[in-house]
Design an enzyme around this catalytic site. Sequence first.
Site, short mmCIF file in Angstrom:
data_model
loop_
_atom_site.label_atom_id
_atom_site.label_comp_id
_atom_site.label_asym_id
_atom_site.label_seq_id
_atom_site.Cartn_x
_atom_site.Cartn_y
_atom_site.Cartn_z
N MET A 97 0.87 -1.23 -0.16
CA MET A 97 -0.27 0.18 0.09
C MET A 97 0.84 1.34 0.03
O MET A 97 1.74 1.31 1.00
CB MET A 97 -0.92 0.00 1.30
N GLY A 185 1.41 4.28 4.73
CA GLY A 185 2.13 3.49 4.07
C GLY A 185 2.49 2.14 4.57
O GLY A 185 3.07 2.09 5.67
N SER A 186 2.26 1.05 3.96
CA SER A 186 2.84 -0.20 4.55
C SER A 186 2.41 -1.40 3.68
O SER A 186 2.45 -1.25 2.52
CB SER A 186 1.73 -0.46 5.78
N ARG A 187 2.14 -2.65 4.25
CA ARG A 187 2.10 -3.85 3.67
C ARG A 187 1.31 -4.93 4.42
O ARG A 187 1.25 -5.02 5.54
CB ARG A 187 3.52 -4.48 2.99
#
Length: 226
Positions: A97, A185-187
Amino acid sequence: MVSTFVKPMHREGVKFVAIFAAIAAGLFFVTPVAGWLGVGITVWCYYFFRDPERVPPERDGLVVSPADGIVSLIEPAVPPTELGMAATSLTRVSVFMNVFNCHVNRAPTAGQITSIAYRPGKFLNASLDKASADNERNSLRIRTEAGDDLAVVQIAGLVARRIVCWTSEGDLLSTGERFGLIRFGSRLDVYLPPGVTPKVRIGQTMVAGETVMADLGETAGSGQPR
């Protein structure tokens, strides 16, 4: 028209939008250019915390994407050890993301949360492979009604500094139900049960709660019921 562009905002974002709005108002006393820049950042903050309604597929046994974003990795990997799952490789599908994606996370499939484990760590770029092992993460183990176990892992990224999970062990989740959020912001990693093959490709755009990632009723590569 309004509903097309204006989406509900998750409660986690209210204080951030308020802070950015107050700063923007103050910047107008410095210079109008700075003030309008602050307005733009405030609008982005609202957009980041948007929480649109999603309609998951009706058929049982489907695994949907837990996050908006792009499929960045599909590879064999061992699930996080803190979940207590077998130390054997499963197919891991990673959804990255960026700061413009919706960051509300949704359950990839219906089932009961049998384990939740948080582990502190680094804040590397979440698109990197080693982010799964080194970054701060929060892992959930979900058992379906059919007895399949899969894991979904929230991973902090280079900008993300806060993982939020509002579910608890023992909770029952429906497919696409909201369970958490990661700020800025990440995953998300999904570890599929043995014998289940993903129906997505690297680079594919995913919609949380709607895009089908896998079918728990099929064997790997056959398209036939297990």
